[in-house]
Structures are given as structure tokens and as C-alpha cells.
Design an enzyme around this catalytic site. Structure first.
Site, PDB file in Angstrom:
ATOM      1  N   CYS A 166      78.015  10.347 110.563  1.00  0.00           N
ATOM      2  CA  CYS A 166      79.423  10.443 110.942  1.00  0.00           C
ATOM      3  C   CYS A 166      80.162   9.127 110.695  1.00  0.00           C
ATOM      4  O   CYS A 166      80.574   8.444 111.642  1.00  0.00           O
ATOM      5  CB  CYS A 166      79.526  10.823 112.412  1.00  0.00           C
ATOM      6  SG  CYS A 166      78.420  12.168 112.790  1.00  0.00           S
TER       7      CYS A 166
ATOM      8  N   PRO B  66      61.255 -14.667  93.307  1.00  0.00           N
ATOM      9  CA  PRO B  66      61.952 -13.434  92.936  1.00  0.00           C
ATOM     10  C   PRO B  66      61.614 -12.280  93.868  1.00  0.00           C
ATOM     11  O   PRO B  66      60.467 -12.116  94.285  1.00  0.00           O
ATOM     12  CB  PRO B  66      61.425 -13.144  91.522  1.00  0.00           C
ATOM     13  CG  PRO B  66      60.053 -13.737  91.515  1.00  0.00           C
ATOM     14  CD  PRO B  66      60.066 -14.908  92.463  1.00  0.00           C
ATOM     15  N   GLY B  67      62.611 -11.486  94.190  1.00  0.00           N
ATOM     16  CA  GLY B  67      62.383 -10.295  95.003  1.00  0.00           C
ATOM     17  C   GLY B  67      62.819  -9.074  94.225  1.00  0.00           C
ATOM     18  O   GLY B  67      62.027  -8.313  93.691  1.00  0.00           O
TER      19      GLY B  67
HETATM   20  N1  LLP Z   1      64.643 -16.690  98.352  1.00  0.00           N
HETATM   21  C1  LLP Z   1      65.513 -16.750  99.368  1.00  0.00           C
HETATM   22  C2  LLP Z   1      65.566 -17.951 100.190  1.00  0.00           C
HETATM   23  C3  LLP Z   1      66.371 -15.665  99.625  1.00  0.00           C
HETATM   24  O1  LLP Z   1      67.247 -15.737 100.624  1.00  0.00           O
HETATM   25  C4  LLP Z   1      66.308 -14.507  98.811  1.00  0.00           C
HETATM   26  C5  LLP Z   1      67.179 -13.354  99.056  1.00  0.00           C
HETATM   27  C6  LLP Z   1      65.357 -14.492  97.775  1.00  0.00           C
HETATM   28  C7  LLP Z   1      64.560 -15.599  97.563  1.00  0.00           C
HETATM   29  C8  LLP Z   1      65.190 -13.313  96.872  1.00  0.00           C
HETATM   30  O2  LLP Z   1      66.323 -13.031  96.164  1.00  0.00           O
HETATM   31  P1  LLP Z   1      66.269 -11.915  95.022  1.00  0.00           P
HETATM   32  O3  LLP Z   1      65.352 -12.408  93.940  1.00  0.00           O
HETATM   33  O4  LLP Z   1      65.755 -10.680  95.626  1.00  0.00           O
HETATM   34  O5  LLP Z   1      67.673 -11.784  94.577  1.00  0.00           O
HETATM   35  N2  LLP Z   1      70.399  -7.296 100.615  1.00  0.00           N
HETATM   36  C9  LLP Z   1      71.046  -7.835  99.440  1.00  0.00           C
HETATM   37  C10 LLP Z   1      70.279  -9.012  98.883  1.00  0.00           C
HETATM   38  C11 LLP Z   1      70.054 -10.108  99.884  1.00  0.00           C
HETATM   39  C12 LLP Z   1      69.257 -11.259  99.331  1.00  0.00           C
HETATM   40  C13 LLP Z   1      68.854 -12.200 100.405  1.00  0.00           C
HETATM   41  N3  LLP Z   1      68.061 -13.316  99.971  1.00  0.00           N
HETATM   42  C14 LLP Z   1      71.232  -6.732  98.419  1.00  0.00           C
HETATM   43  O6  LLP Z   1      70.842  -5.601  98.691  1.00  0.00           O
HETATM   44  O7  LLP Z   1      71.772  -6.959  97.358  1.00  0.00           O
END
Ligand code: LLP
Length: 415
Positions: free
Chosen positions: A343, A275-276
Site C-alpha cells: 500500500c 567490489p560488490g
Molecule cells: N566498499 C565500501 C566501503 C562500500 O561502502 C561499498 C558500497 C562497497 C565497497 C561496494 O560497492 P559496490 O562495488 O557494490 O558498488 N544500495 C545501493 C548501493 C550502496 C553501496 C554502499 N557501499 C544500490 O542498490 O545501488
């Protein structure tokens, strides 16, 4: 106590007011709350308690050293996607044996760095990557532990840019090819097959896509076991969604954990999760000051000092993030597009927001702990903003504001 709450009309984080923080550190300013980061991590830990598991925080969501430090102290693992993230985790005191390395494009150098550090597992995303890793590990005189990232072709029902588990996405290995790739991996001297992995997308608020993906992965685990390829872990990726607006709700982590555990049943498989956003997203806000209010006929604009280079999610994904005044003051309410000084017409933080504000007031953009400061740039030669971590009655500057001279210090004039 909630990370950010209103007390007598003022937005607070723990015991500190955002106004006082803005006065001390300036704006734009990212404010994180340590307690909120820790309690989100604990939700995973509690809901997986009793089953062997490792929570590998996805560093890409917010890679600030203080964030990594707080999580490392809880015993967290980490999911990294570059040598840079590996270095950050190690610098913050993260344990290499709790690191998994994801990503479709690992270079040989990055593989070596992972082997040097002694990371727990490489999440391999293609047959070619497997061959490269085997060669690198063999030259390194070590064995690389791997899992294969499967692309289960399930619809994560999220924004197309953050959906990763469909055939049309570049990620992972298709179900059919995965079986042959596992057989090949099992033959390779310098490769140790440990697990199976998937990550179907980000900001998932429903359980079904997880249930569908895990079911397919478990079927593969069983098929592999019949061939004598016995896996010891299943990495279910990240993607757990948070609440950005009142219309949506965050993923129920306890229900999510139950769903994963039921799918695994009695199998001897450790659960890894990456989780991120869920851990850091709600634990951060962006504080910005209103520079000007202006109107073009009946469209009203609040021009603020933060811009798309500081927070690109609204411009890039049409993401909606709550925006509210830091102080509740006696002002006329108007419908504003909250825009930055860059801009580009895509330079907005929010459109058509009802706000009671005046020039010089402070605004708070919510849910800005994830994919916010990490995605910032120096577009328009704008220095990246400061970041502070609130912890009870204290605030710590965890990333100093960049200064303009630093921005072109690596450039040179012609001879
Ligand atoms: N594991 C892998 C292999 C991933 O590619 C990602 C996120 C995560 C875990 C974590 O995912 P999370 O739990 O954070 O959803 N910039 C975008 C989100 C890109 C996510 C990329 N991969 C945004 O701001 O919504």
C-alpha cells in the site's frame, strides 16, 4: 555461457529454465548463477595478476552464505561492515586474514570481534574511531592493523545516495585531517599503520573518478613516506558499475586495473579492491508472477507478487532494472507499470514498460543479484522470499522462504 539467456523463447540459467525453478520453489524467487559470480571475480583476479593484490568482495551487496562460500573457495577476501557480516564470512569459510572492516560507525564490540577473529585491517574513518580502536586493541592485548579511509572530495558522477567521496558525505577523513591522523596513528602503541583506503561511490561506469581519487591517494602515500610512515597497501574501494540498461555500459575492469596500476607505478603497494555489485549484480534475477492486470483509464498496471519490500532499488533510488517475460508467449503488448501489492505508490519494480503478458505469467527482473535480497524487509508482514543458486544442471535452495509465523515469533502480547 551467459548466466541468463533465452532458448526457444524461454529464459534459462545454465541448463535450467526459470519457469521450472519457479514451479519448484515458488515465486517471488531470487535466482543466482554460480558461474557468473565466479567469472566476474576472475575478471578482477586476471586484470590484477602480476601485481600483489587482494580482492575483498563487499559482503553488503549479497551476503548469502552460498555466495560467500563460492567466493571463499576462489580464495577471495571480504570487505565487511558489521559483526554480523564478520560472522557470515567466517561461517562460510572465509579467511580472517583476508577480511577488511569498513564503515563509519564501528562499535567497540565490533572492534573486539574483529580483533578476536584476527582480521587483516580496519579501515578507519575518523580520528575518534582511531582513538577508540587504539583503546579497544590495547585492552584486548593486541595490535590493530589499520588503513585510513580518505575522503578525496571527488565526484563519482553517480546517484547522490550512492556517492560517498564528496566533502558533503559522512564517509572518510578529509585530505588535510588525514595527515595529522596518520601521524597520531603512528604514535599509538596498539595501532599498526598498514594502508590507505578510499571508496568514492557505487555504480561508477567511468574511469576518471577512480583516476582522480587514486592520484590523490598516491600523493599522500609519498608525503607520508617522506615522514617515515611507510604504507604497504592501497585499498581503492569498490564501486565498479554494471549495465542495467542498454543505454549504459559496465565499467571496463581491465582498463580500470591498468589505470590503478599505472598510478601506482613502481611503488611497493599491494592493491586491495572491494567490489560488490560487479561480482553479484548481473548474476542474479528476481522471478515474479503477474497476479492481476488492471487499467485506470489509460494507465495500465501489472500487479505482481514481488514488491518494494523484496526489491527496494526502484523505489529508493529510482533505479531502472530490466523486466521481461520469462516465456515469450503470444500476447498483446501493452505499456505497464509493474507494481507490487504494498500500500504505497512507491511500490513499483518498473514504470512504463512494454510487455506482452497475461495474468499468471512469470516476469524476470534482471541484475538483481546485488543490493536486492539483502535490502529486503518484512513490510506489510511479507515473508522474505526464497533464494536459489544455479550451478550447471543443478539448483540449490540457498535461502528458504520465510514463513509468516517466524515474522512475529519474537513479539509478545501484553501481560
Ligand atoms: N566498499 C565500501 C566501503 C562500500 O561502502 C561499498 C558500497 C562497497 C565497497 C561496494 O560497492 P559496490 O562495488 O557494490 O558498488 N544500495 C545501493 C548501493 C550502496 C553501496 C554502499 N557501499 C544500490 O542498490 O545501488
Amino acid at each position: 555461457m551467459t548466466a541468463f539467456y533465452r532458448d526457444n523463447g524461454s529464459l534459462m540459467s545454465d541448463q535450467l529454465s526459470l519457469t521450472a525453478l519457479a514451479e519448484e520453489y515458488g515465486t517471488p524467487l531470487y535466482v543466482y548463477n554460480r558461474g557468473a559470480i565466479e567469472s566476474a571475480w576472475q575478471e578482477f583476479s586476471k586484470s590484477l595478476a602480476g601485481h600483489p593484490h587482494l580482492i575483498c568482495y563487499a559482503v553488503k551487496a549479497n551476503s548469502n552464505l552460498a555466495v560467500l562460500d563460492a567466493l571463499a573457495r576462489l580464495g577471495s577476501g571480504f570487505d565487511i561492515v558489521s559483526e554480523g557480516e564478520l560472522k557470515r564470512v567466517l561461517a562460510a569459510g572465509g579467511r580472517p586474514e583476508k577480511i577488511v572492516f569498513s564503515g563509519v560507525g564501528k562499535t567497540a564490540r565490533e572492534m573486539e570481534a574483529g580483533l578476536d577473529a584476527g582480521i587483516r585491517c580496519f579501515n578507519v574513518e575518523s580520528p575518534s574511531e582511531l582513538e577508540r580502536l587504539a583503546t579497544v586493541a590495547s585492552a584486548h592485548g593486541s595490535k590493530a592493523n589499520i588503513s585510513l579511509r580518505i575522503n578525496p572530495d571527488v565526484d563519482a558522477q553517480t546517484h547522490p545516495y550512492i556517492s560517498t567521496g564528496l566533502k558533503e558525505n559522512k564517509f572518510g577523513i578529509g585530505m588535510d585531517e588525514a595527515m595529522t591522523t596518520y601521524r597520531r596513528a603512528a604514535e599509538l602503541e596498539s595501532i599498526e599503520v598498514h594502508g590507505i583506503d578510499c571508496h568514492i561511490g557505487s555504480q561508477l561506469t567511468k574511469l576518471e573518478p577512480y583516476a582522480d581519487a587514486v592520484k590523490l591517494l598516491i600523493e599522500m602515500v609519498d608525503k607520508l613516506a617522506e615522514e617515515g610512515i611507510v604504507l604497504s597497501h592501497i585499498d581503492v574501494g569498490g564501486g565498479q558499475g554494471i549495465q542495467y540498461s542498454e543505454e549504459e555500459s559496465s565499467l571496463d575492469v581491465a582498463a580500470w586495473a591498468t589505470c590503478i596500476r599505472e598510478a601506482i607505478g613502481e611503488r611497493d603497494l599491494e592493491i586491495l579492491v572491494e567490489p560488490g555489485r560487479y561480482i553479484v549484480g548481473p548474476a542474479g534475477v528476481l522471478v515474479t508472477q503477474v497476479e492481476y492486470l488492471k487499467s485506470n483509464e489509460d494507465r495500465h498496471f501489472a500487479v505482481v507478487d514481488a514488491a518494494m519490500n523484496d526489491l527496494i532499488r526502484p523505489a529508493l533510488y529510482s533505479a531502472w532494472q530490466a523486466i521481461e517475460p520469462v516465456e515469450t508467449l503470444d500476447r498483446t503488448t501493452e505499456t505497464y507499470d509493474v507494481v507490487g501489492p504494498i500500500c504505497e505508490s512507491a511500490d513499483f519494480l518498473g514504470k512504463q514498460r512494454e510487455l506482452a503478458i497475461a495474468e499468471n505469467d512469470l516476469l524476470c527482473v534482471r541484475s538483481a543479484g546485488a543490493y536486492a535480497s539483502v535490502m529486503s524487509s518484512n513490510y506489510n508482514t511479507r515473508p522474505r522470499v526464497a533464494e536459489v543458486m544455479v550451478d550447471g544442471d543443478k539448483s540449490h535452495l540457498v535461502c528458504a522462504r520465510e514463513n509468516v509465523d517466524e515474522l512475529f515469533a519474537r513479539e509478545s502480547l501484553l501481560p
